[in-house]
Design a protein around this motif. Sequence first.
Motif, PDB file in Angstrom:
ATOM      1  N   PRO A  90       3.769   3.218  29.979  1.00  0.00           N
ATOM      2  CA  PRO A  90       3.884   1.792  29.673  1.00  0.00           C
ATOM      3  C   PRO A  90       4.362   1.542  28.242  1.00  0.00           C
ATOM      4  CG  PRO A  90       1.589   2.452  29.686  1.00  0.00           C
ATOM      5  CD  PRO A  90       2.391   3.638  30.143  1.00  0.00           C
ATOM      6  N   ALA A  91       5.159   0.516  28.068  1.00  0.00           N
ATOM      7  CA  ALA A  91       5.628   0.006  26.771  1.00  0.00           C
ATOM      8  C   ALA A  91       6.591   0.930  26.039  1.00  0.00           C
ATOM      9  CB  ALA A  91       4.448  -0.337  25.867  1.00  0.00           C
ATOM     10  N   LEU A  92       7.010   2.015  26.642  1.00  0.00           N
ATOM     11  CA  LEU A  92       7.959   2.922  26.000  1.00  0.00           C
ATOM     12  C   LEU A  92       9.271   2.879  26.778  1.00  0.00           C
ATOM     13  CD1 LEU A  92       5.695   6.011  25.210  1.00  0.00           C
ATOM     14  CD2 LEU A  92       6.191   4.036  23.773  1.00  0.00           C
ATOM     15  N   GLN A  93      10.283   2.290  26.153  1.00  0.00           N
ATOM     16  CA  GLN A  93      11.564   2.154  26.831  1.00  0.00           C
ATOM     17  C   GLN A  93      12.683   2.929  26.144  1.00  0.00           C
ATOM     18  OE1 GLN A  93      12.333  -2.016  27.096  1.00  0.00           O
ATOM     19  NE2 GLN A  93      10.553  -2.406  28.365  1.00  0.00           N
ATOM     20  N   GLY A  94      12.524   3.240  24.883  1.00  0.00           N
ATOM     21  CA  GLY A  94      13.577   3.927  24.137  1.00  0.00           C
ATOM     22  C   GLY A  94      13.259   5.388  23.939  1.00  0.00           C
ATOM     23  N   MET A  95      13.137   6.102  25.040  1.00  0.00           N
ATOM     24  CA  MET A  95      12.756   7.512  24.962  1.00  0.00           C
ATOM     25  C   MET A  95      13.985   8.402  24.820  1.00  0.00           C
ATOM     26  SD  MET A  95       9.463   7.620  27.485  1.00  0.00           S
ATOM     27  CE  MET A  95      10.100   6.642  28.838  1.00  0.00           C
ATOM     28  N   LEU A  96      14.761   8.123  23.771  1.00  0.00           N
ATOM     29  CA  LEU A  96      15.982   8.855  23.448  1.00  0.00           C
ATOM     30  C   LEU A  96      15.961   9.167  21.957  1.00  0.00           C
ATOM     31  CD1 LEU A  96      18.372   6.320  25.170  1.00  0.00           C
ATOM     32  CD2 LEU A  96      17.821   8.580  26.060  1.00  0.00           C
ATOM     33  N   GLU A  97      16.629  10.222  21.551  1.00  0.00           N
ATOM     34  CA  GLU A  97      16.683  10.557  20.127  1.00  0.00           C
ATOM     35  C   GLU A  97      17.338   9.430  19.344  1.00  0.00           C
ATOM     36  OE1 GLU A  97      18.172  14.144  17.158  1.00  0.00           O
ATOM     37  OE2 GLU A  97      18.761  14.184  19.268  1.00  0.00           O
ATOM     38  N   GLY A  98      16.803   9.165  18.155  1.00  0.00           N
ATOM     39  CA  GLY A  98      17.365   8.126  17.292  1.00  0.00           C
ATOM     40  C   GLY A  98      16.337   7.144  16.795  1.00  0.00           C
ATOM     41  N   GLY A  99      15.076   7.302  17.201  1.00  0.00           N
ATOM     42  CA  GLY A  99      13.979   6.482  16.693  1.00  0.00           C
ATOM     43  C   GLY A  99      13.042   7.351  15.874  1.00  0.00           C
ATOM     44  N   LEU A 100      12.796   6.969  14.615  1.00  0.00           N
ATOM     45  CA  LEU A 100      11.937   7.761  13.735  1.00  0.00           C
ATOM     46  C   LEU A 100      10.851   6.888  13.132  1.00  0.00           C
ATOM     47  CD1 LEU A 100      14.851   9.224  13.623  1.00  0.00           C
ATOM     48  CD2 LEU A 100      13.856  10.401  11.693  1.00  0.00           C
ATOM     49  N   PRO A 101       9.612   7.380  13.126  1.00  0.00           N
ATOM     50  CA  PRO A 101       8.539   6.616  12.493  1.00  0.00           C
ATOM     51  C   PRO A 101       8.652   6.702  10.969  1.00  0.00           C
ATOM     52  CG  PRO A 101       7.690   8.722  13.210  1.00  0.00           C
ATOM     53  CD  PRO A 101       9.129   8.640  13.684  1.00  0.00           C
ATOM     54  N   ILE A 102       8.167   5.694  10.306  1.00  0.00           N
ATOM     55  CA  ILE A 102       8.080   5.696   8.848  1.00  0.00           C
ATOM     56  C   ILE A 102       6.626   6.012   8.515  1.00  0.00           C
ATOM     57  CG2 ILE A 102       8.385   4.372   6.724  1.00  0.00           C
ATOM     58  CD1 ILE A 102      10.251   2.491   8.425  1.00  0.00           C
ATOM     59  N   MET A 103       6.404   7.195   7.939  1.00  0.00           N
ATOM     60  CA  MET A 103       5.043   7.659   7.677  1.00  0.00           C
ATOM     61  C   MET A 103       4.740   7.605   6.181  1.00  0.00           C
ATOM     62  SD  MET A 103       4.149   8.291  10.804  1.00  0.00           S
ATOM     63  CE  MET A 103       2.583   9.140  10.612  1.00  0.00           C
ATOM     64  N   LYS A 104       3.546   7.106   5.853  1.00  0.00           N
ATOM     65  CA  LYS A 104       3.084   7.080   4.460  1.00  0.00           C
ATOM     66  C   LYS A 104       1.613   7.449   4.459  1.00  0.00           C
ATOM     67  CE  LYS A 104       3.109   4.296   0.244  1.00  0.00           C
ATOM     68  NZ  LYS A 104       1.969   4.871  -0.371  1.00  0.00           N
ATOM     69  N   ASP A 105       1.275   8.475   3.705  1.00  0.00           N
ATOM     70  CA  ASP A 105      -0.111   8.937   3.606  1.00  0.00           C
ATOM     71  C   ASP A 105      -0.703   9.235   4.987  1.00  0.00           C
ATOM     72  OD1 ASP A 105       0.051   8.581   0.809  1.00  0.00           O
ATOM     73  OD2 ASP A 105      -0.599   6.504   0.974  1.00  0.00           O
ATOM     74  N   GLY A 106       0.115   9.782   5.868  1.00  0.00           N
ATOM     75  CA  GLY A 106      -0.357  10.159   7.193  1.00  0.00           C
ATOM     76  C   GLY A 106      -0.474   9.023   8.184  1.00  0.00           C
ATOM     77  N   HIS A 107      -0.018   7.833   7.805  1.00  0.00           N
ATOM     78  CA  HIS A 107      -0.104   6.668   8.687  1.00  0.00           C
ATOM     79  C   HIS A 107       1.294   6.106   8.944  1.00  0.00           C
ATOM     80  CE1 HIS A 107      -4.453   6.529   8.350  1.00  0.00           C
ATOM     81  NE2 HIS A 107      -4.295   6.736   7.054  1.00  0.00           N
ATOM     82  N   CYS A 108       1.506   5.649  10.153  1.00  0.00           N
ATOM     83  CA  CYS A 108       2.777   5.020  10.514  1.00  0.00           C
ATOM     84  C   CYS A 108       2.777   3.587  10.007  1.00  0.00           C
ATOM     85  CB  CYS A 108       2.963   5.043  12.030  1.00  0.00           C
ATOM     86  SG  CYS A 108       4.505   4.283  12.572  1.00  0.00           S
ATOM     87  N   ILE A 109       3.803   3.230   9.234  1.00  0.00           N
ATOM     88  CA  ILE A 109       3.905   1.857   8.731  1.00  0.00           C
ATOM     89  C   ILE A 109       5.084   1.115   9.364  1.00  0.00           C
ATOM     90  CG2 ILE A 109       2.718   2.360   6.567  1.00  0.00           C
ATOM     91  CD1 ILE A 109       5.495   2.403   5.194  1.00  0.00           C
TER      92      ILE A 109
END
Length: 135
Positions: A90-109
């Motif tokens: 559920p809620a995941l539609q872009g399951m292709l390479e090209g999306g990257l999380p922005i991580m700071k201090d071990g947390h996704c921002i």
Amino acid sequence: MKTRSALELADVKAIAAAAEAEALANQWPVTIAIVDDGGHLLWLQRLDGAPPVSAHIAPAKAHTAALGRRESRSYEEVINGGRMSFLSAPALQGMLEGGLPIMKDGHCIGAVGVSGVKSGEDAQIARAGIAALGL
């Protein structure tokens, strides 16, 4: 109660400018999407010549990376590895390479999603944008 970092408009603009510069330097017509940690769209930029569908794919990749707290590529790899049932996540539609999380201090921002060229090139543009934050 914890205090955590959050993207501000200046951060989003810096990410977008660096991602755009990377795309233009390589003459790659793409759409760049930036979302917050909940996957809510903060920025959408479709460069000249980018395919119209990329304006749907880039935000989906970013949304998936933010919610999953990992690169969207990891979901593509799971599916390509034979776990087809993951397509029903559920809620995941872009399951292709090209999306990257922005991580700071071990947390996704937040996350960056790019679409319009080869998936590895999309990811390269997203990385360049995130690098502008100097995290």
